[in-house]
Design a protein around this motif. Structure first.
Motif, short mmCIF file in Angstrom:
data_model
loop_
_atom_site.label_atom_id
_atom_site.label_comp_id
_atom_site.label_asym_id
_atom_site.label_seq_id
_atom_site.Cartn_x
_atom_site.Cartn_y
_atom_site.Cartn_z
N GLN A 28 0.83 -1.21 0.00
CA GLN A 28 0.00 0.00 0.00
C GLN A 28 0.87 1.26 0.00
OE1 GLN A 28 -2.38 -0.89 3.45
NE2 GLN A 28 -4.07 -1.65 2.19
N ARG A 29 1.99 1.26 0.73
CA ARG A 29 2.88 2.41 0.73
C ARG A 29 3.49 2.64 -0.65
NH1 ARG A 29 4.53 0.47 5.84
NH2 ARG A 29 6.27 -0.58 4.84
N ALA A 30 3.60 1.57 -1.42
CA ALA A 30 4.12 1.69 -2.78
C ALA A 30 3.06 2.25 -3.73
CB ALA A 30 4.59 0.33 -3.28
N GLY A 31 1.85 2.46 -3.22
CA GLY A 31 0.79 3.06 -4.02
C GLY A 31 -0.04 2.06 -4.81
N LEU A 32 0.03 0.80 -4.44
CA LEU A 32 -0.72 -0.23 -5.16
C LEU A 32 -1.89 -0.72 -4.31
CD1 LEU A 32 2.29 -2.33 -6.45
CD2 LEU A 32 0.91 -0.71 -7.76
N PRO A 33 -3.05 -0.95 -4.94
CA PRO A 33 -4.17 -1.49 -4.17
C PRO A 33 -4.00 -2.99 -3.98
CG PRO A 33 -4.82 -1.19 -6.45
CD PRO A 33 -3.41 -0.64 -6.31
N PRO A 56 4.21 8.94 -11.24
CA PRO A 56 5.20 9.45 -10.29
C PRO A 56 4.61 10.56 -9.43
CG PRO A 56 5.78 10.00 -12.56
CD PRO A 56 4.54 9.18 -12.62
N LYS A 57 5.05 10.60 -8.17
CA LYS A 57 4.60 11.64 -7.26
C LYS A 57 5.37 12.92 -7.53
CE LYS A 57 3.33 8.74 -3.37
NZ LYS A 57 3.52 8.52 -1.94
N SER A 58 4.69 14.01 -7.28
CA SER A 58 5.36 15.30 -7.42
C SER A 58 6.29 15.49 -6.23
CB SER A 58 4.33 16.44 -7.45
OG SER A 58 3.71 16.57 -6.19
#
Length: 75
Positions: A28-33, A56-58
């Motif tokens: 989840q911290r990697a941004g994946l559901p 990518p995050k800003s």
């Protein structure tokens, strides 16, 4: 000299709830559901959705994430 035998070897331990929670939170911290979690012996498999597009995050978002992580780390 150490003597080893098949009787003395220990089997891999079954993952504990804390191990599974740690694996799920990392995904989840990697941004994946997280779609599903499978336990295969001593291995934890966290499945995600194949249609997820990683953006990518800003720089501002990364800074905010770090700031919020430090603020909640002690809790």
């Amino acid at each position: 000299m150490a003597v080893t035998s098949p009787e003395l070897e220990t089997a891999p331990r079954t993952p504990r709830q804390a191990d599974i929670t740690r694996a799920v939170k990392a995904v989840q911290r990697a941004g994946l559901p997280v779609v599903r979690v499978e336990i295969c012996g001593a291995k934890i498999v966290v499945l995600t959705s194949p249609d997820v597009v990683m953006t990518p995050k800003s720089a501002v978002q990364e800074w905010l994430d770090k700031k919020n992580a430090r603020a909640t780390k002690g809790h």
